[in-house]
Design an enzyme around this catalytic site. Sequence first.
Site, PDB file in Angstrom:
ATOM      1  N   ASN A 120      43.473   1.587 -31.045  1.00  0.00           N
ATOM      2  CA  ASN A 120      44.028   2.147 -29.821  1.00  0.00           C
ATOM      3  C   ASN A 120      44.794   1.082 -29.036  1.00  0.00           C
ATOM      4  O   ASN A 120      45.141   1.277 -27.890  1.00  0.00           O
ATOM      5  CB  ASN A 120      42.893   2.757 -28.988  1.00  0.00           C
ATOM      6  CG  ASN A 120      43.441   3.715 -27.957  1.00  0.00           C
ATOM      7  OD1 ASN A 120      44.570   4.192 -28.070  1.00  0.00           O
ATOM      8  ND2 ASN A 120      42.666   3.975 -26.929  1.00  0.00           N
ATOM      9  N   GLU A 672      54.153  18.422 -27.762  1.00  0.00           N
ATOM     10  CA  GLU A 672      55.132  17.612 -27.027  1.00  0.00           C
ATOM     11  C   GLU A 672      56.456  17.688 -27.770  1.00  0.00           C
ATOM     12  O   GLU A 672      56.501  17.528 -28.976  1.00  0.00           O
ATOM     13  CB  GLU A 672      54.629  16.165 -26.980  1.00  0.00           C
ATOM     14  CG  GLU A 672      55.628  15.235 -26.343  1.00  0.00           C
ATOM     15  CD  GLU A 672      55.079  13.827 -26.165  1.00  0.00           C
ATOM     16  OE1 GLU A 672      53.863  13.676 -26.034  1.00  0.00           O
ATOM     17  OE2 GLU A 672      55.883  12.895 -26.177  1.00  0.00           O
ATOM     18  N   HIS A 701      56.085  12.615 -18.353  1.00  0.00           N
ATOM     19  CA  HIS A 701      55.739  11.202 -18.140  1.00  0.00           C
ATOM     20  C   HIS A 701      56.516  10.583 -16.993  1.00  0.00           C
ATOM     21  O   HIS A 701      56.256   9.446 -16.614  1.00  0.00           O
ATOM     22  CB  HIS A 701      55.973  10.410 -19.424  1.00  0.00           C
ATOM     23  CG  HIS A 701      55.118  10.909 -20.560  1.00  0.00           C
ATOM     24  ND1 HIS A 701      55.591  11.777 -21.495  1.00  0.00           N
ATOM     25  CD2 HIS A 701      53.827  10.708 -20.850  1.00  0.00           C
ATOM     26  CE1 HIS A 701      54.624  12.074 -22.344  1.00  0.00           C
ATOM     27  NE2 HIS A 701      53.538  11.442 -21.971  1.00  0.00           N
TER      28      HIS A 701
END
Length: 761
Positions: A120, A672, A701
């Site tokens: 991550n 998305e 965003h």
Amino acid sequence: MVQSAVLGFPRMGRLRDLKKATEAYWAGKISQADLLAEAKRLRLEHWKIQKDAGVDVIPSNDFALYDQVLKQSQDFGVVPPRYATSGLDDIDTYFAMGRGHQKGGVDQPAMEMVKWFDSNYHYVKPAFQDNQTFKLAENPKAVEEFLEAKEAGIITRPVVLGPVSYLHLGKPDHDQSVDPISLLEKLLPVYVELITKLKEAGAQTIQIDEPVLVLDLPEKAKAAFKPAYEKLASTGVDLVFSTYFGDIVHNIEVVPKDIYAVHVDLVRNPEQLETVIGALGPKTILSAGVVDGRNIWKTNFKRAIEIVESAIQKLGKERVIVATSSSLLHTPHTLASEKKLDPEVADWFSFASEKVVEVAIIAKAVTEGPAAVRDALEANAKSMNARATSKRTNDPAVKERQSKIVASDYNRKSEFPSRIAQQQKKLNLPLFPTTTIGSFPQTSEIRIQRAKFTKGEITEAQYDKFIEQEIEMNVKIQEELGLDVFVHGEPERNDMVQYFGERLNGYAFTTHAWVQSYGSRCVRPPIIVGDISRPAPMTVKESKYAVSVSSKPMKGMLTGPVTCLRWSFPRDDVHQSVQAEQLALALRDEVVDLEKAGIDVIQVDEPALREGLPLRSGKARDDYLKWAVNAFKLATVGVEDATQIHSHFCYSEFQDFFHAIAALDADVLSIENSKSDAKLLKVFVDSEYPRHIGPGVYDIHSPRVPSEQEIKERIEQMLVNIKPEQLWIDPDCGLKTRQWKETKEALTNMVNAAKYYRQKY
Ligand code: GLN
Ligand code: ZN
């Protein structure tokens, strides 16, 4: 003597000190000198932790103010011209590349950032020009940090990302077409220069990372290793050729024979040991990665020592190093900060500061014999045993339920055409239904009330009342906006995984166990410690309330099993598929309870489904897809045909992954899409995808409000590939990071655009 080595240490500091300092610097609250002083303080502190632990080989240049790959790019002169000409100093240019810069007449978006392998952590992708040249910085960070440690009395092993990985992990810059690997010859002199400088500064060995070896590599990349390492050998410096996050057996022929040492990850792939040993040159040292750099579990000393001993048997003590499997960047700083953990489970964990002690103990055990560390070995065995036999680890009821899963538990009652007809009858939605992805702005008021509740300053009843008011307000706003399928807005959720983890048995939570995700951003994953089950409904109260105040269909909102798993620290004692299945069963009960409470539409988010994909193609990937898809289905198919299941994905690169998404059998998918080419949606036509789809019509965003016209154009493009009766209109993702003002404006434009097409068709 068997040496102990660490491949890298987390940078943030005990209290996320680096995050605080960089953010303060960006906000203009501290000077650059202050920031650099704080960074230096942290480096020294981290070296000292390792030294005090008795680690023999301590890394340097593992630190970064933003990202180590980005810094290497800057030190090699790989700075896209648009940043080089911005007039900023070196540090600000570096930050501009990492996070963009919008100040003093400069308006430059950030460079692309992507996941570091399957972790991550995100690195900034090197971006090369067609006419790229390389030039080593006057004071490369690798050299500066080595000297800094040396001054403090510690001779470190500098870490450098190797040339093949550096190029392979990069890309041509916008509008450029260069194949990065073709730049090898031009790049190598810079490596030779850097390594030589490090040698002159006093470095005895250098850790040169080539993690791309664990991937499926194109021939060109494979062929690059030989010339690269022949050239680097000319420096005469001892190089530790390091790989991690997978096995290198499929690329074993490219491992240089006359290299000083080779590091492999024996936590993930202990079975590669024999092949790797067989491929080593006659003098090459093996660095055995036996302490997990990716998870928070205490190392099983017995097992680790067995692995190291088997290497020693073949190579002798002088040719084996005991090491962390990878950098410890992916683990939190120290367990010592966790004051609230139940001591029973705290005893099972080991964070970075504890792992460095483990490395030293294992090295001592194999050097001097177990008697030298008897107490540590005994305590470790006791802890392993306690964990294996604990009630918190094992729940027979969960295992029993898993053993009773049958094939029909994975399928809806009817096929989609029959389902959608029943759903439509119940929901009565217009063409081009509009909805949102779940969360609405998390205002400071929400955060204040949540903090008050956590601290006990307000009662549960008061907090619940507050959440109800927020839900009611969200519903009212959606009514005014004219949306078709409502959400309750998720005001009660701190985080989409933690919220569920806190309500499930089998999870533990930390207070300070942050790990860096990118730049100054850190995440605090919950920890799966045992078999998972759901003691009580988790979201029904809020959803039920939302239904009671709403005039339109209300969507229940859950985080899917794979995302819960991926964004937690998983157990290392059972396969991830088992953990996903347990999460799925718990969520299945929640889905059914939501349905019973009158929720006709239920969305189960799986934004992390794709990132769990194993790094290499082939069996591992196929296996993953099978259990991941099954987990989603197990969680969602318990409902009646008339209940509509939605799922959501926040990534637009679903083309190669399409079959998996299709296999989920969700009635409606939201994905998305606003920033990518609508042509990519062609895959839906090509595959004759039968169900409903809501590709995001605007980017969430950024605070920018998309115009109605823009959204219409977007819809127009979508309609090229998606049938009108299949198309839903929604934003790219949840709106929790946005402000209300822009959210209302954007959604107004979105609803108007949908209405326009509704009339047209
Ligand atoms: N339902 C979640 C939200 O709206 C989804 C978040 C996500 O996909 N990352 O916030
Ligand atoms: Zn999303």
